[in-house]
Each structure stands twice: as C-alpha cells, then as structure tokens.
Design a protein around this motif. Structure first.
Motif: not given
Length: 552
Positions: A274-280, A297-298
C-alpha cells in the motif's frame, strides 16, 4: 582487524582471485559505528559496456527507484555505485595490485542521499567490454573494507547482459575463481542479486552460455539469486526495492482430529503493498527554530448540544450506532459482553476435490503453512499429508483463528505445495474462501431472451470469442506478458517518482507517464499489432451504428 579479502594475484591485469596463492591481509580499518543490524550496505554493479547502451536509461530508472524507496523506508542504508565497461579505471584494487581495468567506482559506500542519486544521472557510455567478475571482486572488496565483521546486511546487485568474453585467470579455471569469490561472500555473509538483461531476439552463443553458467554457479553456491529479463518493464520490476522480512501470523497446531495435531507455522506468502503512511507537516514554524518538528497534530473535542461551550470528558462519552433514524447507545462494557471471542487455533473441517473450488473463489492474500522448523515429526507429517492430497487431487478446508480473541474467523482452502528442492520441506498454500455475504451475483440478460432478429450469428459469436482469447496475457506458444514477479505497481512507481520531483520543485506538476509504466497501464502495441486481423474481423462482423443522444 579486517579479515583477509579475496586472495589477489600479483600478476598484471589479473582478477586477483586465485585459490593457490596465499591471501594477504589488509591493514586494520575502524569498525563502522551506528550501523544497526537491520540496516543494509548495498553496492550497485552496473554494466555500461557497448552492448548495454540501449538499456542504460532503464538501468538508471530501476536504480533510481531503488534509491527513492530507500530514502523513504531505509534512510540509514548505505549505497555505493560501481560501473564496469568504462574507458577509464578507478578503484582501490587497481591502484594497489594492478589489473581490474575498466572498473570505475562512481560513488563510495555512504548513507543514501541526493549525492547517491546524482551518481546515476548521467551514466557514461562505456567503450570496453564489461567483465562482471572484476566488478564483483571490486564491490566485494568495498563491502569488506567498509563493514568488516559487523552484523550489517551486505548485498551486491549486478545488472549486466553478460554478452562479453571474460578474460582467463592466470591460474585455474573461471569456475575456480567463482568458488573463491563465493567462499569470501559466505564468510562475510554477503548476498548478490544478478539481473541479466537481454532483449528478445538476441542470439545466444557460446560466450553467453559460459557467462550464464558462471552466474548460476554463484546461485548453486547459495550466495546469489539470478533472474533473466528481456523487456525494460521486466527490468524495472526485477530488482526488489524493498526487503520485507517474513513474520509468522500463526504458530501452533494444525488439528486434523482430536488425536492428530501437527505443529505448523503460517506466513504471509503475498501481501498488497500500500501507499506509505502520509503525515501532515506545516511550514509555519519560524526558520530560527532548529527544534521544530513541523508535524501537525490533530486534537478532537466533544461538546454537548445543550451546552456548546462545555467539553465532554472521555468518561462521560458513549458510542452510538444508527439503527434507522434512531441512535442506539452501547457502552464499552456492553460491547465487550456481546463481542465474539473465538479460541485461537487451526482446525481441519474436511477434504474436497480440487476441481470443486475454482480459483475465482480465492480472496485476499495468500498464506503459506510450513512445518515447525527443526521438528522432524512435523516435517514428516506435513509431507505425508501434502503428498497424499496431491496424489488424490484433494484440498483441505480449514477454520482459522490466528490470534486469541480476534474478532473474525477465516475459512479457507489448503492446497499442497510439493517441494522440488533438496532440504526444503513440503508445505501448503492457504487461500481465504468467501462467505455467502461476500458473493455477488451479476444477472445479465441472456441472448436467448432476445427475438431471433437480435440473436448473434455463428460468425459474430466466433469473432467475439477470438477477441476474448486475444486478451489472454499467457497465450499458448508465447511467453507470458506482464509476469507478476517482474511487473512493478505502476501507481506506486509513479507516486515515488512524483514525490522525488516535489522534494526538489514544490510547485511541480505530475510529469508524463514513463514509457515502461505506459506499457503496463495501456494496451501493449505488440499484442495489438500481432492480433490486428482479429480486431478488424470483429468490426466487419457487426454493423456499427451511431447511438443518437435522446433529448428530453
């Protein structure tokens, strides 16, 4: 101190591998620090000789893709680049001992970065025949100097067409040279991937046969893996850019009956990448803040409808589930009370004919059941059961619960896998079968319900059948197109390529689709041209009319 490298010969223009000479010891080198056991040291050995000129762009693409993924997943890995078949010579062994001509160390072994990628940007067009054994020795020497006796993973990756005659060693045979190199690779636990790229239509000769025999001799010594590809697309997928360690999903008993249990381990044989985990991330932090992580961070706050300004603490919240228009509250305690908690275990429900379960029923990933390593009784039991099922053309139906108290139960089919390699035990493949809720019926209108004037003729039916047969990727008498082992995921390849471009040009638009990926995502022009008469016959068999757009 460093262990002895492959024993070199002092003769000029020698390969430096001679089993009859006494090995010299290298001076002491410091042990590299910070090289963890899960990191990898890799040396790319790239043939840039005259016969490889047409493939240099594809070689660059596959190596660049490898480095892109290392920058994402393994940023601490170290990579070196060695070119052979070049006009110039530049390597330590040539300076120290002589020989090793036309081997150029383009990039020393260092932590992968943009400089490593830049070393692949403009691959020179070599003018000399490439001697891959010289290149292997140079790469082996680089790894031994860099890592010594550390436990770091070490690997060589050779990409060549192996079309040129290798020079004879000063003593012994070429097979002896391969044996000596393989002994050193085993001693330092160094593996090698050999990718032989020859376009279809290349006529084999005695030189190629001899080179192939030498490469496969590395494989027979259990130090190398050899693959042969004939298209740029297959070359792009031949080099495994990520090494995924096998992890067991189950260790326990395969319960054939209440009194007959076999110790087995279950692994994932295939898995979706799968696509790598993307962070903001945010660029709002001041440039002067050296410790800013830039990570966003949310936090969520729950407030009451009656009191919008009051935050409801976690102990006063409860989950609600929609049941029609009504919201039904269910507490965590009630949810745990009604949750299904099966016992861990793998149980045999029965046997069935292999023909009764079509492959179209298989779902999700494939798992592999192997006998418990080192357990002789388990190895014999699995082998006996697998061979009996193979002889009777049977498969087994299993009920599997991989972990204690997991929420779901898997039902699947166990297929025997009889090993053809010595010292490799027999095993099983396991595929998930669908439940009744997983099956979708697609009722299509039958031609028999149409009036006779709308029934297809025999000519039309034959033309349609031939078109369907044309779409087979593995037609009889021809090599399979887009072999899974050598076909990369076009979405992931394009994603990593665009990610690399955005790191340099934040406002860049997606580039045009690469030609290799285009052959995966679009109809193969070779297949279309080969079957052009069938396509034309289909158009002649049916009357084509324009379907006017109805206006309301």
């Amino acid at each position: 101190s460093m262990p002895p490298r492959p024993p070199p010969s002092r003769a000029r223009n020698s390969r430096g591998i001679n089993r009859r000479r006494r090995p010299r010891r290298r001076p002491d080198f410091p042990t590299p620090r910070g090289m963890a056991r899960n990191k990898e040291g890799l040396v790319l050995l790239l043939d840039v000789g005259p016969s490889m000129h047409r493939a240099l762009q594809e070689v660059k693409n596959v190596c660049t893709t490898l480095l892109r993924k290392k920058l994402v997943f393994h940023r601490s890995d170290e990579v070196g680049v060695v070119l052979f078949g070049t006009k110039e010579t530049h390597n330590d062994l040539a300076r120290e001992l002589g020989g090793y001509k036309h081997v150029l160390v383009k990039h020393d072994i260092k932590v992968v970065d943009e400089e490593t990628k830049n070393a692949l940007e403009n691959l020179p067009r070599g003018t000399a025949p490439g001697d891959f054994l010289d290149a292997i020795v140079v790469g082996l020497d680089m790894l031994i100097k860099r890592f010594g006796d550390t436990k770091a993973k070490q690997r060589l990756c050779l990409i060549t067409d192996a079309q040129h005659l290798l020079r004879d060693p000063p003593q012994g045979t070429k097979e002896d040279q391969v044996d000596t190199i393989a002994d050193q690779m085993k001693k330092h636990d160094i593996k090698m991937d050999c990718i032989v790229f020859r376009e279809s239509g290349v006529q084999h000769n005695s030189v190629m046969d001899e080179n192939d025999r030498l490469l496969y001799h590395f494989r027979d010594r259990s130090v190398a893996k050899v693959v042969q590809v004939d298209t740029p697309t297959a070359l792009l997928g031949a080099l495994k850019t990520r090494n995924v360690l096998p992890v067991t999903i189950f260790r326990g008993d395969l319960e054939v009956s209440s009194t007959f249990k076999i110790k087995v381990w279950a692994y994932k044989k295939t898995s979706e990448e799968k696509f790598p985990t993307l962070k903001k991330y945010s660029d709002k932090a001041p440039p002067s803040d050296q410790f800013a992580s830039h990570e966003v961070k949310v936090d969520y706050e729950y407030k009451s409808i009656l009191e919008p300004d009051t935050v409801v603490p976690p102990d006063q919240r409860i989950k609600g589930y929609l049941y029609g228009p009504q919201v039904v509250p269910i507490s965590s305690a009630e949810w745990e009370a009604v949750k299904f908690k099966p016992e861990k275990g793998v149980k045999l429900l029965g046997f069935a004919d292999r023909s009764s379960i079509p492959r179209s029923y298989f779902m999700k990933d494939v798992n592999s059941f192997v006998p418990e390593p080192g357990n002789t009784k388990a190895i014999v039991a699995v082998s006996a059961l697998a061979r009996a099922m193979q002889e009777m053309n049977k498969v087994a139906i299993l009920r599997c619960v991989w972990r204690q108290n997991q929420a779901n139960v898997a039902f699947g089919v166990l297929t025997p896998n009889i090993s053809s390699v010595n010292n490799v035990p027999d095993s099983f493949y396991f595929n998930i079968l669908p439940f009744a809720e997983d099956i979708r019926d697609f009722p299509f209108r039958s031609f028999s319900s149409l009036p006779p004037s709308s029934q297809p003729t025999e000519e039309q039916q034959e033309a349609a059948d031939n078109l369907v047969k044309m779409l087979d990727l593995a037609p009889p008498g021809r090599e399979e197109i887009l072999r899974p082992d050598f076909t990369p995921n076009p979405m992931l390849e394009r994603f990593y390529s665009y990610l690399d471009l955005k790191s340099k040009q934040p406002d860049a638009n997606p580039p045009p689709l690469d030609s290799c990926l285009r052959r995966i995502t679009e109809p193969d022009p070779d297949v279309i041209n080969y079957r052009a008469p069938l396509i034309q016959n289909l158009g002649k068999s049916f009357e084509l009319k324009e379907n006017p757009k109805v206006k309301y």
